[in-house]
Structures are given as C-alpha cells and as structure tokens.
Design an enzyme around this catalytic site. Structure first.
Site, PDB file in Angstrom:
ATOM      1  N   ASP A 398       0.839  -1.202   0.000  1.00 49.38           N
ATOM      2  CA  ASP A 398       0.000   0.000   0.000  1.00 49.38           C
ATOM      3  C   ASP A 398       0.877   1.255   0.000  1.00 49.38           C
ATOM      4  OD1 ASP A 398      -2.381   1.337  -0.081  1.00 49.38           O
ATOM      5  OD2 ASP A 398      -2.904   1.022   2.020  1.00 49.38           O
ATOM      6  N   GLU A 401       2.831   4.802  -4.269  1.00 55.29           N
ATOM      7  CA  GLU A 401       3.016   5.771  -5.358  1.00 55.29           C
ATOM      8  C   GLU A 401       4.447   6.355  -5.404  1.00 55.29           C
ATOM      9  OE1 GLU A 401      -0.966   5.039  -4.303  1.00 55.29           O
ATOM     10  OE2 GLU A 401       0.504   6.048  -3.054  1.00 55.29           O
ATOM     11  N   ASP A 466      -8.825   4.349  -3.229  1.00 53.86           N
ATOM     12  CA  ASP A 466      -9.793   4.663  -2.180  1.00 53.86           C
ATOM     13  C   ASP A 466     -11.016   5.370  -2.754  1.00 53.86           C
ATOM     14  OD1 ASP A 466      -8.015   3.571  -0.407  1.00 53.86           O
ATOM     15  OD2 ASP A 466      -7.184   5.497   0.234  1.00 53.86           O
TER      16      ASP A 466
END
Length: 806
Positions: A398, A401, A466
């Site tokens: 997670d 990026e 999300d």
C-alpha cells in the site's frame, strides 16, 4: 528581424532546434544514427514493435523499467536518399528525415504516427520529451487510471502517481499513471520514462500530442498490429505478461480497514463458514503490526498483544482453505521498532545532506525505503521471507506511489522526481523475485496500488484506490478497469462496495457493486470499518440477494481460470472493451467511447447498474446475437437495448456460439474439482460453427504451462444439414487430473425435441422427465419450457463426438 522573432519564439516555448543527421550504421535489429546533438537508435523488438531512443549529449539516461523482451530476430531493410533514410521490417516501416531528424511510422503504406518535432528539451521547465502529429479523427485511450471518459483526446494530465482519496465521477490524476496510449489508428505509444511528467493529448494544440518529463529516459516505443487485440498481445510481449495466479486469487476475500485482533479475524472466517458463503482469503490491514493507525508503520512484525499466536492462526486458516494477505508499506516511521535497524542497514533514502531523509505525513514522522538501493532490498526482502515462512500467502503493498515523496529525496539511481513512477514497480520486482527464488513451489500474490508500465510481469494485482462509497464511486469502475486492462494489467479491480465515507449502509448500492464484482478479476469487498464491507454482517435480505451471485462466481471457476490462462499467454485482459468484438470500422470507433458495458472474456457481456431504483438498464450491443443469461431472451445487432432488471439481476448476456464450462459449488477453491463439469453451449441459427476451450492445472504450480503440467479441453460445434455436431477433445496432463469427467452438456435455445442423439455412434436415450435424467447416466432430456437440451455422459476418451439430429 524575422529570424530574431523565430529564435525568441523557440526560446519561449522551451524547444531546442531539432538534430541534424550525420551518419548511420545497421547492426542486427538496431539502426544507430549519429546526429550533431547526440545519438539516436531505432531497435526492433518484434517485426511491428520499435523503440526510438534519443541520447542527446550530456543528458542523463535512466534504465528502462518497462521493456523486458529481448529483441527477436527481425529482418530489416534500409534504403537511403539525400534527404531520408527508410528502415523497414516485414510489417512496419520507419522513415527518417535527415534535416532536421524526424521519424514517421507506416504499416502497409498507411501512416500510423509521425513526429512533429521529435525530441524536445524545455530547459526552463527542466524537462524533455516528444511531440507527435495527431490525425483529425484519431481517438486516444490509455494514460493509466483516470476518470475522464474512455477517449482521452483533448485532455492534459500529470504523469505522476498520486493518491486521490474518495474520488467519484471525475479524476485527472490517480494512483497509477501510465505514459501509454492506444490509438484508434491501431498503434500503441509508450513513453518509456519513469519520471514526473505530463501528457498533452491535443489539449494545448488540437493536432499535437506531447509527452514531457523531469528527467528519466528519452525513449518511446511504437507498437503496431492488424487488430486491437493483437496490439495488446504485441505490447505485453514487449513489457511482460502477468504470470498465471493461484486459483484462489479468483475466490472471495474478507477484507476491511481493518481486523484489529486475532479473535476478530478468526470470527469473520467462521461467520462465512457458518453461513455457507464461500471464502478463499482474508486481508489484514495495518492493525496486524500495531494497535493504532498512527505511530507503528514500519514495525513489520506481529503485534503479539492483538495477535498472540499468528503462526497457529495462519496454519488454521490454511487448513480451512483461507489464504492470508498482509498489508505492508514502504515507510518506516521514526517511532517504529525498526527505525534504527533500517537506518543502520542503509535502507532509508537520504536527503541532499546524505543523511536519512525524514518528513511528516498522515501516519507520523517517517523515512522512505529506497527500493532502488541493493542495501535497502537486502534489508526489506528478508522481512517478507520471514512472513512467508510463517504461512503468509500474499503481499499487499500500500501507499506505493509513494503517497508522499519529497522532491529532495535522493535514491540510488536518481532524484525522487526522476524515479517516482517506478517506485511501486521496483518494490513489486523485489517481492516477486524473492518469492520465486525462495519459494519456487508457490505462485506469488502481490497486490499493489501503484506501479509502472510493465509491472504486470511481477504478478501485480492493482486496484482502483480509495473510491468513494457512493453511486458516483461505482460509475467509473468499468472505465478504469478497461483502461488498465488494455495496458497489460488484467487483474485491476475495485474495492467492492466502495471504500471511503458513507454515512449509513446503502443496501442497494452494496448489492449492485458486488453483482458487478462477480464479473471483475478479483472479488474483494473492502471499506472503512464503520460500515461492514463483508456481506456476512448485513441483513438476511442482502445476504440472500447476493448468495447466488457469489455462488455463481465459484461455479464459473473453470471459465474464469481459463481467462487467467489466456491473459498469461496472450496478454488479453479478463475484462475487455466492446470494440474488440466489433467488425465494422464505424462501429469500432463508436464503441471506443463505451464505458458502461464490457465483455467478460469472449462469452459474456455485462452492464453494471450504477443508479438506484431502476427497473430497466441500457446495454450497448457490439453486433451479433446475444442471450439474456437469466431469461434466455434473444437480442441482436449493434445497437443499444433496454433490459428489464430487478434487484436480483443486472444485465448479463451470453454471445451465441459460446461455450461456458461450469463446476459444482465449493466453499473454497482448495476443494475445487472439474471431475463433474457442466458445459453450456448457446446455439443459434446464425452460428454454424463455434469453438471454445478450458484450461486446467493443479491451481498452484508456478510456470505450469512452460512445464507442460496442464490440460486443455477443447470444444467444437458444427451445424450442418439439420444436424448439430459436438466434438470434445482433451490433451495434456498434470498431477491430480481427473481420469474421466461426468459431463453434462446443456444446449441453450434448442427449439425442438431432437429425433436422435448419439455419442461416438452409440444411441443416447432421451428420457421424458427431469427426475429420471438426474438419476441416470448417459441419457438426455429436453427441457421444453426453457428450450434446453441436456445430455449426460462419461467423458474418458481424448476425443468424443456427439451428434444431435433434429
């Protein structure tokens, strides 16, 4: 005065004057051209895939993260005139204007793509890139995760992976940017650059496409083909294909933000089992390593207060057919238990002062693991190895990026902005390579939120981030999945039910999202915990409505696993755009805009319901004949139709001429078997011949195809002179392969009772009642009410022929 104006214009635009040709040489697959500003190389990786790599003098070049293919042997022919070079393979021709250097690409004498200025430097913006001409009616798909409509022509957007929390019906920048475009002119264009940048698709100038980036690699690749599906195949040959995942990947996941204790995790698995709802995986979010959201990231070890016996829990779950996936992040907080250890190992990316770079973000004060640094990988990977040895089956990466990535972070190969978009890619590479080396009998599962072009070759299972828990959040999910699927990421999926926000449970929204999820690559409801994402915690009506859909997901395992096999061997996504099936050019270009209806493999057409309270729903047909999966209603043509829906149904159509294999329901894929198999065939007078296939292996052996440890079942249909002929073939072997199969062939849209049925020349009795059919073997029954012919037989031979005379 005019010359001064031109020079000033060039200076203001930031563009340098184009390079001038000096000399060239051809060596195998590569043409090297010397110019007055540096070197240009043209490398053919396949006959219709070519890279243009500009290397201006004094410009730093990073490695390619996207290209994994070694060039295939390609015969190239070169010719020269005073003003131009022409380089040609069997299927692609590149013309190189000499003064200034400018490249144009042709296929069968048709211009696909032409540089407008070629390589461009913009010193005042500290960037470089390329400019290309666009044809007037050209449509452009791609660019990674965006909510902009399927056709991105006319848009300008950042090339910078960045979280967009709570997005819904519009977003120009999201978790997974890709500098990759698919043109309606049947080419793909990859800007092979990992740096922070921008794509301008005819926004600033209607006929100009421009890529730019702050450093990175000044390279692009042109991929050509005769069809759009072949484009995807050629592109994934270049960048790598998704390895075949374990069969359990296609099952149901229990997932939320998040399970706080071992007891809670055990209870949710038990609840699925008690309610007889199939389950194959449980996902543990960040509470597995700490009691709170903040302050513990980077511990990367079990919180034994909350999970006192993790290895026993993992073993119990495994014995129950449930695979455990753990979240991990690339941030190590200065407050975590491993901070000093990570610093001592040289794992934390430094700042300009050479010291470990620290900064504040939502979870606390932190450093970032430099996955580009071998020292950092040597520290990071053993943590994953230890967890896998304990019994952890999958990795969830997670915030990769990375979610926060200060510009002055120094990585082993470049600054933050130079390598930003390759961070998740390099992270996935580390985990995948480690798993293959240390756990060679296991197919890696690596779910990540961000990556780079080519990350699919590391088994990356991305999701759409999300998303807002709303109807607006549901609406763009098909668009996002189709765009990513065309770009090589066949397992893109959404947090089913929506993740972010929502004040109270909306049962209709939840049901509609999970109905769609049956026909997306990964079935994983996931959300913030104030509204339960797992169906077991909802009311009886919601469970009863969704139970047959979840069961259908498991019954379709033979079909879905075959899609996974096709993806691993051809790059074909599991979710496919309608224009893949259209054969009329005008219809194809129109269907490129379609973002609501899609294909699930070749057999199914699905249109998720994304508005509340409707009794009918529009479905775009791509041509041909289709049958409503629920009612059997026949539809035809390349038009939009309204299908009636209830809360129990969404539009699901099956194409005439399709074979759909299905298996008995199981509660976990551990118990899956195709020893009993139902093979559905959708007959129609418009289809005289058809074929299908089914792939089978043990569901877990890595490289099963390469090792020859698999079986292929092939199905053929021929309608001729009033007879229907079916031929069933099986070939290949693997451990655990059924020696024979109890096969039930169901022929849909059978308009009359057959006069005679035979299998390999042996007469098959046609019984009058379903009850007798159910009790007997090697019999047939015609269901007049549903217009279905059912034939039951024992399939042992490598080839079986079934004849139905009307």
């Amino acid at each position: 005065m005019r010359l001064l104006f031109v020079l000033l214009a060039l200076c203001c635009s930031g563009a340098t004057l184009a390079a001038q040709y000096q000399q060239h040489s051809l060596n195998g697959n590569q043409l090297s051209i010397n110019t007055d500003e540096g070197q240009l190389s043209l490398t053919f990786f396949q006959s219709d895939v070519v890279e243009a790599f500009y290397q201006p003098t004094g410009v730093k070049q990073l490695p390619s993260f996207s290209i994994s293919q070694q060039p295939e042997p390609v015969t190239l022919n070169i010719s020269e005139t005073a003003s131009q070079l022409t380089l040609a393979s069997d299927s692609l021709t590149v013309t190189i204007d000499k003064a200034p250097i400018k490249l144009s690409y042709y296929r069968a004498d048709k211009l696909l793509l032409s540089e407008e200025q070629g390589y461009v430097q913009q010193p005042e913006q500290q960037s470089h890139g390329f400019r290309f001409m666009l044809s007037p009616d050209e449509k452009l798909l791609g660019g990674g995760q965006r909510v902009l409509g399927m056709n991105r022509r006319g848009e300008k957007f950042p090339l910078y992976n960045k979280a967009h929390y709570g997005y819904s019906t519009q977003s120009s920048q999201m978790y997974f940017s890709l500098p990759l475009l698919i043109s309606s002119n049947k080419y793909m264009l990859l800007f092979d650059n990992s740096a922070k940048g921008e794509a301008d698709l005819g926004h600033s100038q209607a006929d100009i496409l421009q890529f730019s980036a702050e450093g990175g690699r000044s390279s692009y690749v042109v991929v050509a083909a005769d069809s759009y599906s072949e484009l995807v195949t050629n592109y994934t040959s270049l960048t790598g294909r998704q390895p075949l995942p374990a069969r359990w990947t296609l099952g149901n996941y229990a997932s939320r933000f998040g399970y706080r204790t071992e007891t809670e995790a055990r209870d949710v698995v038990k609840k699925f089992r008690d309610l007889r709802l199939p389950l194959d995986a449980i996902v543990l979010d960040l509470y597995w390593f700490g009691p709170d959201i903040k302050g513990h990231m980077g511990n990367l070890a079990w919180d034994l207060n909350a999970f006192p016996k993790p290895e026993q829990m993992l073993a119990d779950f495994t014995a129950d057919g449930v695979n455990t996936i753990l979240v991990t992040e690339p941030f190590v907080l200065t407050s975590s238990k491993r901070w000093q250890e990570a610093v001592a190992a040289g794992a934390i990316a430094p700042g300009l002062d050479g010291k470990p770079k620290t900064f504040d973000f939502y979870f606390g004060n932190t450093g970032l693991i430099d996955v580009f640094n071998p020292k950092a990988r040597d520290w990071f990977w053993p943590i994953y190895q230890g967890l896998a040895e304990q019994g952890v089956a999958g990795v969830w990466g997670d915030l990769g990026e990375p979610e926060v990535h200060p510009d002055d972070t120094v990585h082993a190969i470049g600054m933050a902005n130079e390598v930003h978009n390759a961070y998740g890619h390099q992270w996935a590479d580390m985990v995948y390579s480690g798993m293959r080396q240390h756990f060679p009998a296991q197919r890696p599962f690596i779910m990540m939120r961000a990556g780079n072009a080519g990350s699919q070759r590391f088994g990356m299972v991305p999701w759409t981030g999300d998303v807002e828990r709303s109807w607006g959040g549901l609406k763009p999910q098909v668009e996002l999945a189709l765009t990513m699927g065309l770009s090589g990421f066949g397992y893109i999926h959404s947090d089913l039910g929506g993740f972010a926000g929502g004040e109270q449970f909306d049962a209709e929204l939840y049901i509609r999202w999970l109905q769609y999820g049956v026909f997306q690559p990964v079935f994983r409801p996931h959300a913030q915990e104030h509204i339960a994402p797992e169906m077991v915690f909802h009311d009886k009506h919601t469970i009863d409505t969704l139970r047959p859909w979840l069961n259908l997901r498991y019954q379709l395992l033979p079909y879905n696993y075959t899609l996974a096999y096709q993806n691993s061997t051809t790059g074909m996504p599991l979710m496919r755009p309608l224009f893949f099936m259209a054969d009329d050019l005008a219809n194809i270009t129109d269907l490129m805009e379609e973002k609501n209806s899609y294909l699930w493999g070749d057999a199914f057409l699905v249109a998720p319901v994304t508005e509340p309270g409707v009794t009918s729903w529009p479905v775009q047909l791509p041509g041909g004949v289709w049958f409503d999966y629920f009612s059997g209603q026949r539809y035809a043509g390349a038009n939009k139709v309204e299908l009636p829906v209830t809360l129990d149904t969404i539009p699901v159509l099956v194409k005439a001429g399709s074979f759909v294999p299905m298996a008995p329901l199981v509660q976990t894929t551990r118990d899956y078997s195709s020893k009993k198999l139902t093979l559905h065939y959708y007959a129609d007078a418009s289809v005289n011949c058809a074929k299908g296939e089914m792939y089978e292996d043990d569901g877990k052996t890595p490289d099963a195809v390469a090792k020859g440890q698999f079986e292929l079942l092939n199905f053929y249909y021929l309608q001729q002179d009033g007879e229907q002929k079916f031929e069933l073939r099986r070939s290949g072997d693997y451990a655990g392969k059924p020696e024979s199969r109890e096969l039930t062939l169901v022929v849909h849209n059978q308009t009359a009772t057959p006069e005679h049925i035979s299998v390999d020349g042996r007469y098959i009795q046609l019984v009058p009642q379903q009850a007798r059919f159910n009790r007997m073997q090697n019999v047939a029954w015609y269901d007049k009410a549903n217009r279905q012919l059912k034939v039951k037989l024992d399939w042992q031979a490598d080839k079986v022929q079934l004849l139905v005379q009307k």
